[in-house]
Design an enzyme around this catalytic site. Structure first.
Site, PDB file in Angstrom:
ATOM      1  N   ASP A   1      -3.909   2.224  -5.095  1.00 51.81           N
ATOM      2  CA  ASP A   1      -2.588   2.209  -4.439  1.00 51.81           C
ATOM      3  C   ASP A   1      -2.333   0.962  -3.603  1.00 51.81           C
ATOM      4  OD1 ASP A   1      -4.054   2.681  -2.041  1.00 51.81           O
ATOM      5  OD2 ASP A   1      -2.404   3.892  -1.261  1.00 51.81           O
ATOM      6  N   GLU A   2      -3.088  -0.102  -3.846  1.00 50.11           N
ATOM      7  CA  GLU A   2      -3.042  -1.225  -2.920  1.00 50.11           C
ATOM      8  C   GLU A   2      -3.265  -2.534  -3.670  1.00 50.11           C
ATOM      9  OE1 GLU A   2      -6.351  -0.767  -0.323  1.00 50.11           O
ATOM     10  OE2 GLU A   2      -6.037  -2.708   0.621  1.00 50.11           O
TER      11      GLU A   2
ATOM     12  N   ASP B   1       0.866  -1.187   0.000  1.00 52.58           N
ATOM     13  CA  ASP B   1       0.000   0.000   0.000  1.00 52.58           C
ATOM     14  C   ASP B   1       0.901   1.236   0.000  1.00 52.58           C
ATOM     15  OD1 ASP B   1      -3.146   0.679   1.365  1.00 52.58           O
ATOM     16  OD2 ASP B   1      -1.625   2.229   1.127  1.00 52.58           O
TER      17      ASP B   1
HETATM   18  P1  TTP Z   1      -5.276   4.943   1.418  1.00 57.67           P
HETATM   19  O1  TTP Z   1      -4.266   3.912   1.039  1.00 57.67           O
HETATM   20  O2  TTP Z   1      -6.367   4.553   2.362  1.00 57.67           O
HETATM   21  O3  TTP Z   1      -4.579   6.203   2.077  1.00 57.67           O
HETATM   22  P2  TTP Z   1      -3.193   6.888   1.718  1.00 57.67           P
HETATM   23  O4  TTP Z   1      -2.427   6.120   0.691  1.00 57.67           O
HETATM   24  O5  TTP Z   1      -3.434   8.321   1.373  1.00 57.67           O
HETATM   25  O6  TTP Z   1      -2.428   6.873   3.108  1.00 57.67           O
HETATM   26  P3  TTP Z   1      -1.779   5.621   3.872  1.00 57.67           P
HETATM   27  O7  TTP Z   1      -2.031   4.406   3.023  1.00 57.67           O
HETATM   28  O8  TTP Z   1      -0.321   5.948   4.012  1.00 57.67           O
HETATM   29  O9  TTP Z   1      -2.468   5.576   5.199  1.00 57.67           O
HETATM   30  O10 TTP Z   1      -5.964   5.522   0.125  1.00 57.67           O
HETATM   31  C1  TTP Z   1      -5.275   5.698  -1.109  1.00 57.67           C
HETATM   32  C2  TTP Z   1      -5.769   6.940  -1.820  1.00 57.67           C
HETATM   33  O11 TTP Z   1      -7.171   6.840  -2.059  1.00 57.67           O
HETATM   34  C3  TTP Z   1      -5.590   8.205  -1.010  1.00 57.67           C
HETATM   35  O12 TTP Z   1      -4.294   8.773  -1.197  1.00 57.67           O
HETATM   36  C4  TTP Z   1      -6.690   9.082  -1.522  1.00 57.67           C
HETATM   37  C5  TTP Z   1      -7.777   8.126  -1.924  1.00 57.67           C
HETATM   38  N1  TTP Z   1      -8.853   8.111  -0.892  1.00 57.67           N
HETATM   39  C6  TTP Z   1      -9.953   8.946  -1.053  1.00 57.67           C
HETATM   40  O13 TTP Z   1     -10.050   9.663  -2.059  1.00 57.67           O
HETATM   41  N2  TTP Z   1     -10.920   8.957  -0.106  1.00 57.67           N
HETATM   42  C7  TTP Z   1     -10.852   8.200   1.030  1.00 57.67           C
HETATM   43  O14 TTP Z   1     -11.753   8.261   1.886  1.00 57.67           O
HETATM   44  C8  TTP Z   1      -9.706   7.338   1.183  1.00 57.67           C
HETATM   45  C9  TTP Z   1      -9.555   6.481   2.426  1.00 57.67           C
HETATM   46  C10 TTP Z   1      -8.734   7.331   0.212  1.00 57.67           C
HETATM   47 MG    MG Z   2      -2.193   4.072   0.839  1.00 60.24          MG
END
Ligand code: TTP
Ligand code: MG
Length: 449
Positions: free
Chosen positions: A105-106, A11
């Site tokens: 992103d995962e 991720d």
């Molecule tokens: P995440 O992987 O949940 O968050 P992140 O990568 O920003 O942070 P981290 O993993 O380090 O905790 O989500 C990936 C992307 O998806 C995030 O950058 C933006 C988008 N997203 C939204 O648009 N709305 C949301 O509610 C969430 C959780 C994520």
């Molecule tokens: Mg992330």
């Protein structure tokens, strides 16, 4: 659950914000917040510098402004996120043919499917660190966190523990002990509603969940959820990795322990499911045109109603308002007893479309639908963070605009922090410089249903 730690979860860290800091050197090390920048917008994500102030995903942007007024507030560049996502997924596809993207992103990777036989901790550590390095190189500097374990559950838990910019391996045999002290919320599929019901049984932690009797759990949560929870409480998770299926819809359903007979009981559930679905959409960089509400009655008949909008949307408010109005249209069914409610979205596009919403006279929600159209969807000028190019000064990004003027910072991923200059908004030398994605039409691949 496997005997070996052969499932990997990766991720990216603060994904959207990290892309912005990569491409805007002046924002590196600074609080950056991506999301709807208008009064009604919500935060998509925040850089770790901004999280220190308490800013997080799904928070109203106005609250984020109050907590962290000095952050850069940007409205997001989905083309750049999609390219970075592809670069990462290509790296992962090299690791194993069995790779399952869950959002932009995962992804999960099945290490056993690549013919690998050495699952010693040293060799997994090397694999994890090499992979993180390859992601950095392929994306020009984005950091990823990686977890490796014997199931999807363990791998995901490990990558969360590894955040930010780390690697955690859960050695086989240690799984059950490791999850004992955690909140039941750590179990995949346990959201606020299930956690709340478990709390009614006095269950906070995974260890406490193991003490609950089968009868108690079945009564409170229904047989399917009870069985799933009991297995997961012992870290028994044998979900496989299914590669690159294309997702056609996203939905969230609740089966109730008792049948509901009042619309007022179903409204908060509808709203909560709609927000969950909207969040999955945004995480996948998708927009949906069709919103569906599904009801299963006490007599097991299923009734669904859909509305297709003229524009594609991804906001909590729009999807909630439409789902609530679909519930309203079916409210005559509710006295017959509702045992399941689901909210779904389909008809995906990867870009927001013109904000031309179908106006139906369902109820007053529609004024909310119209007024909640996110700025990104109706924006026709220069939005904060957008890429621009000036005939004399070259490429840069929009730092701010208003009162007929636009302020640009001239810097790119590969320059030092650059100078700021202000122009009239109709300056003929200044042009939008959006990222071109060659095969946009091939559509999105990744995310869970
Ligand atoms: P995440 O992987 O949940 O968050 P992140 O990568 O920003 O942070 P981290 O993993 O380090 O905790 O989500 C990936 C992307 O998806 C995030 O950058 C933006 C988008 N997203 C939204 O648009 N709305 C949301 O509610 C969430 C959780 C994520
Ligand atoms: Mg992330």
């Amino acid at each position: 659950m496997r005997a070996e730690a052969s499932i990997l979860h990766l991720d990216l860290d603060a994904f959207f914000a990290a892309v912005e800091q990569r491409d805007k050197p002046s924002l590196r090390g600074k609080p950056v917040i991506i999301g709807g920048v208008s009064g009604r917008g919500v935060v998509s994500t925040a850089s770790y510098e901004a999280r220190k102030f308490g800013v997080h995903s799904a928070m109203p942007t106005h609250e984020a402004r109050r907590l962290c007024p000095n952050a850069a507030f940007l409205h997001g560049r989905f083309g750049a996120y999609r390219i970075a996502s592809r670069q990462v997924m290509e790296v992962l596809a090299q690791v194993s043919p069995q790779m399952e993207p869950m959002s932009l992103d995962e992804a999960y990777v099945d290490l056993a499917a690549s013919g690998r036989t050495d699952f010693s901790l040293e060799s997994l550590r090397k694999l994890g660190e090499d992979l993180r390095q390859q992601v950095r190189e392929a994306t020009n500097g984005l950091t990823a966190s990686v977890g490796i374990g014997s199931s999807k559950f363990m791998a995901k838990l490990a990558s969360e523990e590894a955040k930010p910019d780390g690697l955690v391996i859960v050695p086989p045999g240690t799984e059950a002990d490791r999850i004992s002290p955690l909140s039941v919320r750590a179990i995949p599929g346990v959201g606020p509603a299930t956690a709340e019901r478990l709390l009614r049984l006095g269950i906070h932690t995974v260890a406490e969940l193991r003490q609950a009797t089968d009868n108690e759990l079945r009564r409170e949560l229904g047989p399917n959820t009870a069985a799933w929870l009991t297995a997961l409480a012992y870290a028994q998770d044998d979900r496989g990795i299914s590669s690159s299926r294309e997702v056609k819809s996203i939905s969230m359903e609740d089966t109730f322990a008792v049948d509901y007979t009042h619309v007022s009981e179903l409204e908060p559930i509808t709203a909560r499911d709609a927000v969950w679905v909207a969040k999955r959409l945004r995480k996948s960089g998708l927009f949906a045109r069709t919103i569906t509400l599904k009801l299963k009655l006490a007599d097991f008949t299923i009734h669904t109603r859909s509305r297709t909008l003229l524009g594609a949307v991804d906001s909590d408010e729009t999807i909630t308002a439409v789902a609530l109005s679909l519930l309203d249209e079916q409210k005559h069914l509710v006295p017959r007893g509702i045992r399941l409610l689901g909210v779904g979205v389909s008809g995906f596009t990867t870009e927001a479309q013109e904000a031309l919403f179908e106006i139906s006279a369902a109820r007053s929600d529609l004024s909310r639908v119209e007024s909640s159209i996110p700025d990104r969807h109706s924006w026709h000028g220069y939005g904060p963070g957008d890429d621009v190019i000036h005939d004399t000064y070259g490429p840069g990004w929009v730092w701010g605009s208003g009162l007929g003027q636009v302020t640009v910072r001239f810097e790119t991923a590969n320059t030092p922090p650059g100078p700021i200059r202000t122009f009239p908004i109709d300056d003929p030398d200044l042009h939008p410089n959006p990222i071109q994605i060659a095969d946009e039409a091939s559509g999105p691949g990744w995310l869970e249903e």
